[in-house]
Design an enzyme around this catalytic site. Structure first.
Site, short mmCIF file in Angstrom:
data_model
loop_
_atom_site.label_atom_id
_atom_site.label_comp_id
_atom_site.label_asym_id
_atom_site.label_seq_id
_atom_site.Cartn_x
_atom_site.Cartn_y
_atom_site.Cartn_z
N PHE A 22 44.26 47.72 35.47
CA PHE A 22 43.33 47.19 36.48
C PHE A 22 44.01 46.78 37.78
CE2 PHE A 22 44.35 43.64 33.53
CZ PHE A 22 44.86 42.70 34.43
N ARG B 281 41.66 25.17 33.99
CA ARG B 281 41.32 26.39 33.24
C ARG B 281 40.03 26.17 32.43
NH1 ARG B 281 44.19 31.31 34.25
NH2 ARG B 281 43.18 31.90 32.29
N THR C 14 38.27 34.53 31.46
CA THR C 14 38.44 35.58 32.48
C THR C 14 37.19 36.45 32.60
OG1 THR C 14 40.78 35.66 31.85
CG2 THR C 14 39.94 37.49 33.19
N ARG D 141 33.01 30.22 36.22
CA ARG D 141 32.87 31.68 36.06
C ARG D 141 31.52 32.03 35.42
NH1 ARG D 141 39.20 32.99 34.52
NH2 ARG D 141 39.86 33.67 36.60
N ASN E 92 35.54 37.73 39.40
CA ASN E 92 35.20 36.59 38.55
C ASN E 92 35.31 35.24 39.27
OD1 ASN E 92 37.95 36.49 38.61
ND2 ASN E 92 38.26 36.56 36.39
N GLU F 163 52.52 29.69 43.13
CA GLU F 163 51.31 30.19 43.78
C GLU F 163 50.90 29.28 44.94
OE1 GLU F 163 49.71 32.34 39.70
OE2 GLU F 163 48.65 30.58 40.44
N1 UDP Z 1 41.23 41.34 35.64
C1 UDP Z 1 40.55 42.54 35.65
N2 UDP Z 1 40.40 43.23 34.48
C2 UDP Z 1 40.90 42.77 33.29
C3 UDP Z 1 41.60 41.55 33.29
C4 UDP Z 1 41.75 40.86 34.47
O1 UDP Z 1 40.09 42.98 36.70
O2 UDP Z 1 40.73 43.44 32.26
C5 UDP Z 1 41.40 40.58 36.89
C6 UDP Z 1 40.53 39.34 36.99
O3 UDP Z 1 40.12 39.17 38.35
C7 UDP Z 1 41.49 38.25 36.55
C8 UDP Z 1 42.80 38.74 37.18
O4 UDP Z 1 42.75 40.15 37.00
O5 UDP Z 1 41.09 36.97 37.01
C9 UDP Z 1 44.06 38.20 36.55
O6 UDP Z 1 44.02 38.45 35.15
P1 UDP Z 1 44.44 37.31 34.12
O7 UDP Z 1 44.56 37.96 32.78
O8 UDP Z 1 45.62 36.55 34.63
O9 UDP Z 1 43.13 36.36 34.08
P2 UDP Z 1 42.90 34.86 34.62
O10 UDP Z 1 44.19 34.11 34.42
O11 UDP Z 1 42.50 34.97 36.06
O12 UDP Z 1 41.78 34.32 33.77
MG MG Z 2 46.11 34.59 35.02
#
Ligand code: UDP
Ligand code: MG
Length: 139
Positions: free
Chosen positions: A59, A87, A93, A104, A114, A128
């Protein structure tokens, strides 16, 4: 000991939908103090740097295109146990898996669009935060 700061950014889908104010209200009502905040953009290259940890994931290209598609609102936040509590406030996510009442669940459009980012560790919160606020010592 858990740190007291985390980093977040409201993503282009939520800013574009006019949900910035509603999301900031939820963040403040949950007890987070806004230490630093701005409305800005990431180029595709900067988005690639921010998400470099995901560069081998399928992705990655879509994500960096999306994250550079419109304005974002990055913030540094302060609260006891900030990373973990934030979180919980944002939810899973994939919004389909996010708990009721989370940011979310309320505002995300898809697993990619998201609504909001939340750091996953104290160390990444520091990295960050500095990515957007190089002079954070002043805050
Ligand atoms: N994302 C995506 N497809 C996926 C997983 C993640 O587009 O299958 C995107 C989504 O915007 C996510 C970001 O990539 O917030 C970072 O992924 P991460 O696994 O770190 O999720 P987060 O920590 O944001 O919950
Ligand atoms: Mg993340």
């Amino acid at each position: 000991m858990a740190g007291n700061r985390t980093f977040t950014m409201i993503k282009p889908d939520a800013v574009g939908a006019g949900n910035t104010g509603a999301i900031i209200k939820m963040i403040e009502e949950a007890g987070f103090k806004i230490v630093a905040m701005k409305k800005t953009y990431m180029s595709k290259e900067r988005a690639g740097q921010f998400y470099a940890v995901h560069k081998e994931r399928p992705f990655y290209q879509d994500l960096t295109n999306y994250m550079s598609s419109g304005p974002i609102v990055p913030m540094i936040l302060e609260k006891d146990n900030a990373v973990e509590d934030f979180r919980k406030l944002i939810g899973a996510t994939n919004p389909q898996d996010a708990a009721e009442g989370t940011i979310r669940k309320l505002f995300a459009k898809s697993i990619e669009a998201n609504a909001i980012h939340g750091s996953d560790s104290d160390e990444n919160a520091e990295i960050e935060g500095r990515f957007f606020f190089a002079d954070v010592e002043k805050f």
